[in-house]
Write an enzyme that holds these catalytic residues in place. Sequence first.
Site, PDB file in Angstrom:
ATOM      1  N   GLU A 212      31.841 -19.602  25.215  1.00 48.64           N
ATOM      2  CA  GLU A 212      32.299 -18.254  25.584  1.00 48.64           C
ATOM      3  C   GLU A 212      31.191 -17.209  25.517  1.00 48.64           C
ATOM      4  O   GLU A 212      31.382 -16.082  25.049  1.00 48.64           O
ATOM      5  CB  GLU A 212      33.507 -17.856  24.720  1.00 48.64           C
ATOM      6  CG  GLU A 212      34.683 -18.801  24.940  1.00 48.64           C
ATOM      7  CD  GLU A 212      35.870 -18.560  24.015  1.00 48.64           C
ATOM      8  OE1 GLU A 212      35.804 -17.626  23.180  1.00 48.64           O
ATOM      9  OE2 GLU A 212      36.867 -19.306  24.111  1.00 48.64           O
TER      10      GLU A 212
ATOM     11  N   GLU B  92      40.478 -27.006  28.674  1.00 50.95           N
ATOM     12  CA  GLU B  92      41.495 -26.718  27.657  1.00 50.95           C
ATOM     13  C   GLU B  92      42.797 -26.298  28.339  1.00 50.95           C
ATOM     14  O   GLU B  92      43.385 -25.264  28.022  1.00 50.95           O
ATOM     15  CB  GLU B  92      41.022 -25.605  26.708  1.00 50.95           C
ATOM     16  CG  GLU B  92      39.700 -25.889  26.014  1.00 50.95           C
ATOM     17  CD  GLU B  92      39.199 -24.725  25.161  1.00 50.95           C
ATOM     18  OE1 GLU B  92      40.007 -23.819  24.849  1.00 50.95           O
ATOM     19  OE2 GLU B  92      38.003 -24.716  24.798  1.00 50.95           O
TER      20      GLU B  92
END
Length: 1009
Positions: A764, A871
């Site tokens: 991220e 995910e």
Amino acid sequence: MDPFSYDESLKSECLMEPPQTTGNTGGEGYKELKINENGEIRNVVERVCLQEGNIYSISAWVRLRNESQSKVGMTFRGKNGKNVFGGEVKAKKGCWSLLKGGITADFSGPIDIFFKSDGLAGSEISIQNVRLQRFNKSQWRLQQDQIRKNKVSFQMSFQNINALKGSVISIEQIKPSFLLGCAMNYRILESDSYKEWFVSRFRLTSFTNEMKWYATEAVRGQENYKLADSMMQLAEENGILVKGHTVLWDYKYWQPNWVKTITDPEDLKNVTLNRINSVMKRYKGRLIGWDVMNENVHFNYFENMLGGNASAIVYSLASKLDPDIPLFLNEFNTVEYAKDRVGSPVNVVKKMQEIVSFPGNSNIKGGIGAQGHFGPIQPNLAYMRSALDTLGSLGFPVWLTEVDMAKFPDQVKYMEDILREAYSHPAVKGIILYAGPEMSGFDRLTLADKDFNNTDIGDLIDKFLQEWKQEPVEIPIQHHEYNDEAEGNTGGEGFEEFKINESGGIRNVVERVDLQEGNIYSVSAWVKLRNESQTKVGMTFRGENGRNVFGGEVMAKKGCWSLLKGGITADFSGPIDIFFKSDGLAASEISVQNVRIQQFNKTQWRLQQDQLIEKIRKNKVRFQMRFKNKSALKGSVISIEQIKPSFLLGCAMNYLILKSDSYRKWFVSRFRLTSFTNEMKWYSTEVVRGQENYHLADSMMKLAEENKVLVKGHTVLWDDKTWQPSWVKTITDPEDLRKVTLNRINSVMKRYKGRVIGWDVMNENVHFRYFEDMLGKNASAIVYSLASKLDPEVPLFVNEFNTLEYANEVIGSPVNVKKKMEEIISFPGNNNIKGGIGAQGHFPPNQPNLAYMRSALDTLGSLGFPVWLTEVDVAKCPDQVKYLEDILREAYSHPAVKAIILWGGPEVSGFNKLTLANNDFKNTQAGDLIDKLIREWKQEPVEIPIQHHEHNDEEEGRIIGFSPEISLLHGHYRVTVTNPSMKNLSTSFSLEVTKETGHLQEVQLVIDA
């Protein structure tokens, strides 16, 4: 001529020469096939390897050699000896007739196609141009969606441009041409709720028994039409059309009891004439059609009593009494049961031909009624289509008149298949369901419960009533770039220059589009900047309620054109305007050209996905075998088993798998790819500075390796300060942070080097910048450089959220993720890094924008690095399973996507958004979906025959055999060649099917037999 078109070829009847066809053909060209004594041919025309769930449409041109006329049909025989009848045609001597039919596969494996005749034991038939075409359900559905609509355009002339601007055309359908109706019975007169339920839905009906002779004249000479009259009044008061059922019934059992006792033909003739006149005169002008002689193919009561032409005479009388409406022949087992040889489509057509060829009957308005009482099994849609072709070949309207299906778990699914197949056939003009609410007594097809709440099948019918009626629409009138010189009217402005205002939105509307709910709109445009060197330009859709939906973006540049792609999945019907916006300077100027919009319904989008899958996930493979002798070739079969698929659908796991044998067994029985949720993260492995503990991660790695489950490392570092170990958050000295960070990178990557198939390196780092703020702006690039040196053979991923799943995301947008990866690989020394793009895919509980998702994947894939969905989950909602399937299929059909990992598991694992199994490890609906996709995306074992071709290998003196081309998913295979008649002939070898081998992969093998 295309033998897979609906019915035009059948209207050609018998041809002197069979037309040449193109596409997939069967057998070895022209065949002379001799029928043996039990009516079956001695030769196999074609061996076909079925795949369960697919539909196989088959055609062949046939003619008789030594009989003037006889039926010829096709039969499919499986290994278990089961025969499935596929279709038939009335063949003739000396000319060619087209036989059409097929099979809907309810198993995977080889079958043989035979032909059979109902003629003489010594009948001889010729067969030519056997052709087979395979359809998956989506391809079949797309074919179905093509016949009930016309394109309509409006051209308006205005006196001035002001009158044109903003004008809208409103269109409302008053009466549809095709009607989906429902039978009714006398109970509707006893229940206001039944009546309200019925009239709110249907505009077409027939009465079950109330018009039949035994209902209107139970006692000779005492007619009683009270029920039928009352039901007719109800229908007329509510604008419901009625089809009369029935004037006569050709089955003795269903005559009035007093009629059954009549033995004098003259007496029967008199009462029959009275019945015909009574019922038809009573309802003349009030009906849209009549079933005249019910089931007169299966039965022959009136023929036995009054003579062989009884039916033809009755139709003649009926035509004189009511000449303006179609007179139906109404039969059962005609489309629904292929094995019924009495009520077969050929026999129904023959009966109608006998009726209309009777003297004086040539101008009768005929009709074909196929009742459609289906059994509790998968309907054979290919046979049904060929049956409707045959029934429609006379040019009379075909109706499905009494459609129902026995109750069983797949009733709704199969009823949808049946109704769509009927609706999609050009010969079919109406459908009447044999159904109603529970209180009506229709116990096979019950549409509503006792409280008049819809059943599942009721929901399906309501869906069709909406779908098959045109919704009101409004369409804008567009200004085009030509004038009506005679009238002085004006038109469009073509190419537009759009100036961005201070809020970033353009002042001009590029296009107004009228959305239809549920459709997908793909939009593209070429854009360039006028006064900035580089900035993002995006498209936005604005509805009348002011709601904005972001559709896609591109990094645009000055002086050259960039392709902006995106779109919207419509969750409402109505007009929207398409705008462009820039995140650049307030005075930014952009040019926009070639705006293009393409509309897809869900079926068309799915078909496009399937076509892409066929192109990007599969190769055509053909085997060439060289045998020492012809005996070894004859009967040899190639068995193909996939050992390892190239594309993996995986699932995350967490430490709870170490505590539960049931969780472990559930997982390893399904998945061959995983990542650990938290157990490899820094805050898990070094809670206290200097005290590393990899116990959980090591144990989970061991479990994965023992069960041959591949692991993607997650994650080396996380760029969000919140998720650092607590002691790291307290560090204020950049040099100290640099040292512990280097130690972390070396520790985790060296420990698992060679054991993971990829690494999330800096998690991220588009949304967050903890390490950049502490260690400098190039922190991510330096970390990737170090990681590449430690494990240079695996892809190193950027892993981000909201990249696919949330179009309005500004920070983690696809353009920004791509930009971050470009910064990393452009850092000195990083140009050879094996990069990867991870899009997490945590989707919200609403309809995913598939057009945006596709454009986002295009952007992420443009660097050439593998893209993974890492995910994936969808928040719980009523349509969770539907949305999840949309998302997964969109990802699987994109060429840049190489793998998917689900963020889900059984209830015990604590994945509370995407729960795949309950506490007893029984699948949830989402779990059923995942199991279905795992099966679908793994190649099923197949067997294909080796065919003998008329040439040999002259150098080696060997006989050459070829297999048919077969489409195989990419992956590793074990291939075995065997011959059941030769026990010593068994050869196995490994095969890898990849895109690198080209679209057609030819495999050559020498067999020492």
